[in-house]
Scaffold this motif. Sequence first.
Motif, PDB file in Angstrom:
ATOM      1  N   GLY A 275     -40.032  86.632  81.478  1.00 37.33           N
ATOM      2  CA  GLY A 275     -39.257  86.086  80.364  1.00 37.33           C
ATOM      3  C   GLY A 275     -39.421  86.946  79.139  1.00 37.33           C
ATOM      4  N   ILE A 276     -38.584  86.695  78.134  1.00 37.87           N
ATOM      5  CA  ILE A 276     -38.661  87.429  76.875  1.00 37.87           C
ATOM      6  C   ILE A 276     -38.633  86.451  75.709  1.00 37.87           C
ATOM      7  CG2 ILE A 276     -37.575  89.507  77.813  1.00 37.87           C
ATOM      8  CD1 ILE A 276     -34.987  88.679  76.356  1.00 37.87           C
ATOM      9  N   CYS A 277     -39.107  86.931  74.556  1.00 36.33           N
ATOM     10  CA  CYS A 277     -39.107  86.122  73.334  1.00 36.33           C
ATOM     11  C   CYS A 277     -38.811  87.028  72.152  1.00 36.33           C
ATOM     12  CB  CYS A 277     -40.463  85.438  73.151  1.00 36.33           C
ATOM     13  SG  CYS A 277     -40.578  84.430  71.657  1.00 36.33           S
ATOM     14  N   ILE A 278     -37.761  86.681  71.400  1.00 34.40           N
ATOM     15  CA  ILE A 278     -37.369  87.470  70.233  1.00 34.40           C
ATOM     16  C   ILE A 278     -37.213  86.511  69.052  1.00 34.40           C
ATOM     17  CG2 ILE A 278     -35.706  89.113  69.300  1.00 34.40           C
ATOM     18  CD1 ILE A 278     -34.842  89.677  72.215  1.00 34.40           C
ATOM     19  N   PRO A 279     -38.245  86.368  68.213  1.00 34.61           N
ATOM     20  CA  PRO A 279     -38.152  85.435  67.086  1.00 34.61           C
ATOM     21  C   PRO A 279     -37.125  85.881  66.053  1.00 34.61           C
ATOM     22  CG  PRO A 279     -40.429  86.080  67.530  1.00 34.61           C
ATOM     23  CD  PRO A 279     -39.555  87.016  68.292  1.00 34.61           C
ATOM     24  N   ALA A 280     -36.500  84.910  65.424  1.00 35.57           N
ATOM     25  CA  ALA A 280     -35.570  85.178  64.322  1.00 35.57           C
ATOM     26  C   ALA A 280     -35.220  83.854  63.669  1.00 35.57           C
ATOM     27  CB  ALA A 280     -34.290  85.862  64.824  1.00 35.57           C
TER      28      ALA A 280
ATOM     29  N   ALA B 137     -44.805  76.058  75.588  1.00 36.45           N
ATOM     30  CA  ALA B 137     -44.993  74.905  74.701  1.00 36.45           C
ATOM     31  C   ALA B 137     -43.694  74.608  73.963  1.00 36.45           C
ATOM     32  CB  ALA B 137     -46.119  75.181  73.716  1.00 36.45           C
ATOM     33  N   ALA B 138     -42.912  75.661  73.698  1.00 36.28           N
ATOM     34  CA  ALA B 138     -41.619  75.491  73.033  1.00 36.28           C
ATOM     35  C   ALA B 138     -40.588  74.841  73.934  1.00 36.28           C
ATOM     36  CB  ALA B 138     -41.096  76.835  72.542  1.00 36.28           C
ATOM     37  N   GLY B 139     -40.924  74.615  75.187  1.00 38.35           N
ATOM     38  CA  GLY B 139     -40.062  73.865  76.093  1.00 38.35           C
ATOM     39  C   GLY B 139     -40.408  72.394  76.166  1.00 38.35           C
ATOM     40  N   ILE B 140     -41.418  71.977  75.397  1.00 43.14           N
ATOM     41  CA  ILE B 140     -41.793  70.561  75.291  1.00 43.14           C
ATOM     42  C   ILE B 140     -41.615  70.086  73.859  1.00 43.14           C
ATOM     43  CG2 ILE B 140     -43.697  68.910  75.412  1.00 43.14           C
ATOM     44  CD1 ILE B 140     -44.828  70.456  77.731  1.00 43.14           C
ATOM     45  N   ARG B 141     -42.092  70.884  72.916  1.00 40.46           N
ATOM     46  CA  ARG B 141     -42.011  70.538  71.498  1.00 40.46           C
ATOM     47  C   ARG B 141     -41.352  71.699  70.758  1.00 40.46           C
ATOM     48  NH1 ARG B 141     -45.174  70.879  66.682  1.00 40.46           N
ATOM     49  NH2 ARG B 141     -45.162  68.943  65.478  1.00 40.46           N
ATOM     50  N   VAL B 142     -40.354  71.390  69.990  1.00 35.83           N
ATOM     51  CA  VAL B 142     -39.596  72.430  69.291  1.00 35.83           C
ATOM     52  C   VAL B 142     -40.516  73.256  68.397  1.00 35.83           C
ATOM     53  CG1 VAL B 142     -37.782  72.850  67.594  1.00 35.83           C
ATOM     54  CG2 VAL B 142     -37.479  71.084  69.338  1.00 35.83           C
ATOM     55  N   GLN B 143     -40.298  74.559  68.388  1.00 40.70           N
ATOM     56  CA  GLN B 143     -41.008  75.456  67.479  1.00 40.70           C
ATOM     57  C   GLN B 143     -39.982  76.244  66.665  1.00 40.70           C
ATOM     58  OE1 GLN B 143     -43.741  77.566  70.119  1.00 40.70           O
ATOM     59  NE2 GLN B 143     -45.319  76.038  69.713  1.00 40.70           N
ATOM     60  N   PRO B 144     -40.276  76.469  65.392  1.00 42.08           N
ATOM     61  CA  PRO B 144     -39.279  77.089  64.506  1.00 42.08           C
ATOM     62  C   PRO B 144     -39.128  78.585  64.732  1.00 42.08           C
ATOM     63  CG  PRO B 144     -41.322  76.709  63.311  1.00 42.08           C
ATOM     64  CD  PRO B 144     -41.502  76.089  64.669  1.00 42.08           C
ATOM     65  N   PHE B 145     -37.972  79.086  64.321  1.00 41.63           N
ATOM     66  CA  PHE B 145     -37.626  80.505  64.352  1.00 41.63           C
ATOM     67  C   PHE B 145     -37.525  81.039  65.777  1.00 41.63           C
ATOM     68  CE2 PHE B 145     -40.645  79.680  60.769  1.00 41.63           C
ATOM     69  CZ  PHE B 145     -39.660  79.349  59.846  1.00 41.63           C
ATOM     70  N   LEU B 146     -37.240  80.130  66.700  1.00 42.74           N
ATOM     71  CA  LEU B 146     -37.164  80.487  68.117  1.00 42.74           C
ATOM     72  C   LEU B 146     -36.006  79.744  68.782  1.00 42.74           C
ATOM     73  CD1 LEU B 146     -40.981  80.231  69.011  1.00 42.74           C
ATOM     74  CD2 LEU B 146     -39.656  82.364  68.864  1.00 42.74           C
ATOM     75  N   VAL B 147     -34.845  79.694  68.146  1.00 45.08           N
ATOM     76  CA  VAL B 147     -33.739  78.913  68.707  1.00 45.08           C
ATOM     77  C   VAL B 147     -33.379  79.373  70.129  1.00 45.08           C
ATOM     78  CG1 VAL B 147     -31.294  78.362  68.493  1.00 45.08           C
ATOM     79  CG2 VAL B 147     -32.787  78.135  66.511  1.00 45.08           C
ATOM     80  N   PRO B 148     -33.129  80.662  70.377  1.00 40.98           N
ATOM     81  CA  PRO B 148     -32.781  81.047  71.747  1.00 40.98           C
ATOM     82  C   PRO B 148     -33.916  80.792  72.738  1.00 40.98           C
ATOM     83  CG  PRO B 148     -32.148  82.763  70.188  1.00 40.98           C
ATOM     84  CD  PRO B 148     -33.014  81.799  69.444  1.00 40.98           C
ATOM     85  N   TYR B 149     -35.130  81.127  72.334  1.00 36.66           N
ATOM     86  CA  TYR B 149     -36.290  80.953  73.220  1.00 36.66           C
ATOM     87  C   TYR B 149     -36.533  79.483  73.535  1.00 36.66           C
ATOM     88  CZ  TYR B 149     -41.102  81.573  74.934  1.00 36.66           C
ATOM     89  OH  TYR B 149     -42.252  81.571  75.685  1.00 36.66           O
ATOM     90  N   THR B 150     -36.530  78.638  72.494  1.00 34.98           N
ATOM     91  CA  THR B 150     -36.730  77.204  72.696  1.00 34.98           C
ATOM     92  C   THR B 150     -35.639  76.627  73.585  1.00 34.98           C
ATOM     93  OG1 THR B 150     -37.904  76.927  70.607  1.00 34.98           O
ATOM     94  CG2 THR B 150     -36.852  74.976  71.524  1.00 34.98           C
TER      95      THR B 150
END
Length: 269
Positions: free
Chosen positions: A103-108, A154-167
Amino acid sequence: MGRLENKVALVTGAARGQGRSHAVRFAEEGADIVAVDVCAPLDTPYPAATPDDLAETAALVEKTGRRIVTAQVDIRDLDGLRAAVDGAVETLGHLDVVVANAGICIPAEWDAVSPELFERTCSVNVTGTWNTVMVSAPHLVRAGGGSIVLVSSAAGIRVQPFLVPYTTSKFAVRGMAKAFAVELGEHHIRVNSVHPCATATPMADESVLGILGPALEAHPRLAGMFTNILPLEQAQPEDQTNAVLFLASDESRFVTAHELAADAGVTEY
């Protein structure tokens, strides 16, 4: 030792980080390994894995005395992934465990997310995970059962900010695990998801923190959403491997359609 004796396990994203940790530990527990990684840039803020990284994973597995088949393939390439997995199963004889880890993660911040960033994240994390199950599940059906572990966050259970695509993608992976569990259960195949918190891998390097840090400074009310209950900051890959190993082994034979979070309590905060 021996919790996966004589089993064969597929691990995607196996060149380094959590994927390498899973592959090596599984081998130590008696499994032969199919190790898949793209080993090519995916336009992420952190460096991509390399063929040398995958070769190092192979060397570490071979050091345990177990067999390994490696493949450099993009999990978004359904036909290429199927050919790689089918070829590895022909070599190793069967398939019992699948860990869809890549998987990948690109914060924004939300208004800096381009259509290309959103599509790329979802194509790797969602479509790639679906592809992994689709090419591997038929082998588990033929084997009479097995375990599939989808790596969410964890962002697949509880929302985390600045990670809309990843979440978005990791909530989808969590739902995908439950959906596959329902239909594959009749074949004695268990499907579960794991939900790591921040873990010390290249995905959590300084380049990623360099994006999140200024965003949190600009929006301080959201900083608490990354706070763990336990006084621990970052997990190690081995911490996540312990959770994945439990789900891969027969110790969890009554566990399916479940989400397991080795997350220091961040999803409950």
